[in-house]
Design a protein around this motif. Structure first.
Motif, PDB file in Angstrom:
ATOM      1  N   ARG A  20     -52.190 -97.901 -13.634  1.00  0.00           N
ATOM      2  CA  ARG A  20     -52.388 -98.743 -14.815  1.00  0.00           C
ATOM      3  C   ARG A  20     -52.610 -97.886 -16.058  1.00  0.00           C
ATOM      4  O   ARG A  20     -52.124 -98.218 -17.144  1.00  0.00           O
ATOM      5  CB  ARG A  20     -53.585 -99.670 -14.600  1.00  0.00           C
ATOM      6  N   ALA A  21     -53.349 -96.790 -15.910  1.00  0.00           N
ATOM      7  CA  ALA A  21     -53.587 -95.911 -17.051  1.00  0.00           C
ATOM      8  C   ALA A  21     -52.282 -95.291 -17.533  1.00  0.00           C
ATOM      9  O   ALA A  21     -52.022 -95.208 -18.738  1.00  0.00           O
ATOM     10  CB  ALA A  21     -54.588 -94.826 -16.666  1.00  0.00           C
ATOM     11  N   ALA A  22     -51.442 -94.857 -16.588  1.00  0.00           N
ATOM     12  CA  ALA A  22     -50.159 -94.257 -16.967  1.00  0.00           C
ATOM     13  C   ALA A  22     -49.302 -95.261 -17.718  1.00  0.00           C
ATOM     14  O   ALA A  22     -48.659 -94.927 -18.727  1.00  0.00           O
ATOM     15  CB  ALA A  22     -49.439 -93.754 -15.716  1.00  0.00           C
ATOM     16  N   ALA A  23     -49.281 -96.500 -17.240  1.00  0.00           N
ATOM     17  CA  ALA A  23     -48.490 -97.538 -17.910  1.00  0.00           C
ATOM     18  C   ALA A  23     -49.026 -97.814 -19.309  1.00  0.00           C
ATOM     19  O   ALA A  23     -48.265 -97.982 -20.265  1.00  0.00           O
ATOM     20  CB  ALA A  23     -48.486 -98.814 -17.072  1.00  0.00           C
ATOM     21  N   ALA A  24     -50.368 -97.865 -19.451  1.00  0.00           N
ATOM     22  CA  ALA A  24     -50.972 -98.145 -20.755  1.00  0.00           C
ATOM     23  C   ALA A  24     -50.717 -97.018 -21.750  1.00  0.00           C
ATOM     24  O   ALA A  24     -50.593 -97.252 -22.952  1.00  0.00           O
ATOM     25  CB  ALA A  24     -52.472 -98.379 -20.595  1.00  0.00           C
ATOM     26  N   LEU A  25     -50.635 -95.791 -21.245  1.00  0.00           N
ATOM     27  CA  LEU A  25     -50.441 -94.622 -22.108  1.00  0.00           C
ATOM     28  C   LEU A  25     -48.971 -94.264 -22.303  1.00  0.00           C
ATOM     29  O   LEU A  25     -48.657 -93.349 -23.065  1.00  0.00           O
ATOM     30  CB  LEU A  25     -51.179 -93.416 -21.518  1.00  0.00           C
ATOM     31  N   TYR A  26     -48.090 -94.935 -21.566  1.00  0.00           N
ATOM     32  CA  TYR A  26     -46.652 -94.638 -21.604  1.00  0.00           C
ATOM     33  C   TYR A  26     -46.369 -93.190 -21.201  1.00  0.00           C
ATOM     34  O   TYR A  26     -45.586 -92.473 -21.845  1.00  0.00           O
ATOM     35  CB  TYR A  26     -46.077 -94.921 -23.001  1.00  0.00           C
ATOM     36  N   VAL A  27     -47.054 -92.745 -20.143  1.00  0.00           N
ATOM     37  CA  VAL A  27     -46.791 -91.417 -19.582  1.00  0.00           C
ATOM     38  C   VAL A  27     -46.507 -91.595 -18.091  1.00  0.00           C
ATOM     39  O   VAL A  27     -46.822 -92.629 -17.487  1.00  0.00           O
ATOM     40  CB  VAL A  27     -47.989 -90.458 -19.780  1.00  0.00           C
ATOM     41  N   SER A  28     -45.918 -90.585 -17.482  1.00  0.00           N
ATOM     42  CA  SER A  28     -45.639 -90.662 -16.056  1.00  0.00           C
ATOM     43  C   SER A  28     -46.926 -90.451 -15.265  1.00  0.00           C
ATOM     44  O   SER A  28     -47.839 -89.746 -15.713  1.00  0.00           O
ATOM     45  CB  SER A  28     -44.602 -89.608 -15.648  1.00  0.00           C
ATOM     46  N   GLN A  29     -46.965 -91.071 -14.082  1.00  0.00           N
ATOM     47  CA  GLN A  29     -48.162 -90.928 -13.247  1.00  0.00           C
ATOM     48  C   GLN A  29     -48.379 -89.473 -12.815  1.00  0.00           C
ATOM     49  O   GLN A  29     -49.513 -88.999 -12.839  1.00  0.00           O
ATOM     50  CB  GLN A  29     -48.053 -91.870 -12.038  1.00  0.00           C
ATOM     51  N   PRO A  30     -47.324 -88.715 -12.459  1.00  0.00           N
ATOM     52  CA  PRO A  30     -47.539 -87.298 -12.104  1.00  0.00           C
ATOM     53  C   PRO A  30     -48.114 -86.492 -13.265  1.00  0.00           C
ATOM     54  O   PRO A  30     -48.988 -85.644 -13.062  1.00  0.00           O
ATOM     55  CB  PRO A  30     -46.134 -86.825 -11.720  1.00  0.00           C
TER      56      PRO A  30
END
Length: 297
Positions: A20-30
């Motif tokens: 969810r944090a990656a989606a909110a920040l528009y960055v990849s999870q890795p």
């Protein structure tokens, strides 16, 4: 340790997980995971327990949260001191508010603020109780908090700014147990089913006081969702005690709103941190708080 790592760390805390944090920040999870691993190496300790898809803060992670918020808040102050943000031609303001106040007075405050500063982005976060609102401001999660209380506000880490009072009223169906135009005595609520909020709210405190006084009120539904009150009342599930800010909306929905006797008044309070505020927060207080009640900004 850098501000990007702290931003990623707090996003995981606030969003409840890496994905969810990656989606909110528009960055990849890795990429997010690598930044957190680097941060953990910097501080020399794990910050999260990974439990399946869930994450839980470690003791070290919990200790880092308020410091990380302070660091990012300091950065925001630095950014706000120059250029467009200083003149409120941009920027962002986060406000925590108890649900009962989002109809009024918060909507009027926001209307006045956005009319004057249309380019400032506002973010509203729900505080379930007054303690939640104070904590979100104290720890830096939000700059301002709007809450209601029936007693003086305790807390050394926040500054209270009174913004008016609201009476409590009773909302029933039009064909309910009480006639229109007549105030309802608290003793008359005995034997009736009530829809209430969670503990820690002024509305729930009023109902709990009735029970303490020996008035046999029965809790039909306990809910954190204020917007559920009206449908439940209109559906005949029970009666609801709400602040008078909900009166107009309730009547337009087809409900009957009645005064309660003796009157019970809730005090609405904006709270801010004692630390320096951003220009947007100071401007919001200037607009929202009546001049006689303003603390030094």
């Amino acid at each position: 340790m850098d501000f990007r790592q702290l931003t990623y760390f707090l996003a995981i805390v606030d969003q409840g997980g890496f994905n969810r944090a990656a989606a909110a920040l528009y960055v990849s999870q890795p990429s997010l995971s690598q930044s957190i691993q680097a941060l953990e190496r910097d501080v020399g300790s794990s910050l999260f327990h990974r439990i399946g898809r869930r994450v839980v803060l470690t003791e070290a992670g919990s200790a880092l949260v308020p410091r990380a918020r302070e660091a990012l808040h300091a950065l925001e102050l630095a950014r706000a001191s120059v250029g467009a943000v200083r003149e409120l031609r941009g920027g962002r303001l986060e406000i925590a508010a108890m649900a009962s106040l989002t109809v009024e007075p918060l909507s009027t405050m926001i209307q006045r603020f956005t009319e004057r500063y249309p380019e400032v982005s506002l973010s509203l976060r729900v505080a379930l109780t007054r303690a939640d609102a104070v904590e979100m401001v104290r720890t830096g999660g939000c700059e301002l908090g709007l809450l209601t209380t029936s007693s003086p506000l305790q807390g050394r880490d926040v500054v209270p700014h009174p913004v008016g009072d609201h009476r409590l009223v009773l909302v029933t169906r039009v064909d309910g147990p009480f006639p229109a135009g007549q105030a309802v005595q608290r003793e008359q609520l005995g034997g009736h089913r009530l829809i209430v909020g969670q503990r820690g709210t002024g509305i729930r405190g009023y109902v709990d006081d009735l029970k303490t006084q020996g008035i046999d009120v029965r809790i039909a539904v306990e809910t954190e969702h204020r917007m559920a009150f009206l449908p439940l009342v209109l559906g005949g599930v029970g009666l609801a005690v709400v602040t008078e800010s909900w009166a107009d909306l309730s009547e337009r929905a087809g409900a009957l709103v009645l005064d309660l006797e003796p009157a019970c008044v809730q005090h609405n309070v904006l709270v801010s941190r004692k630390a320096q505020l951003t220009p947007a927060a100071r401007a919001f207080l200037e607009i929202a708080v009546p001049p006689p009640h303003r603390s030094s900004l």
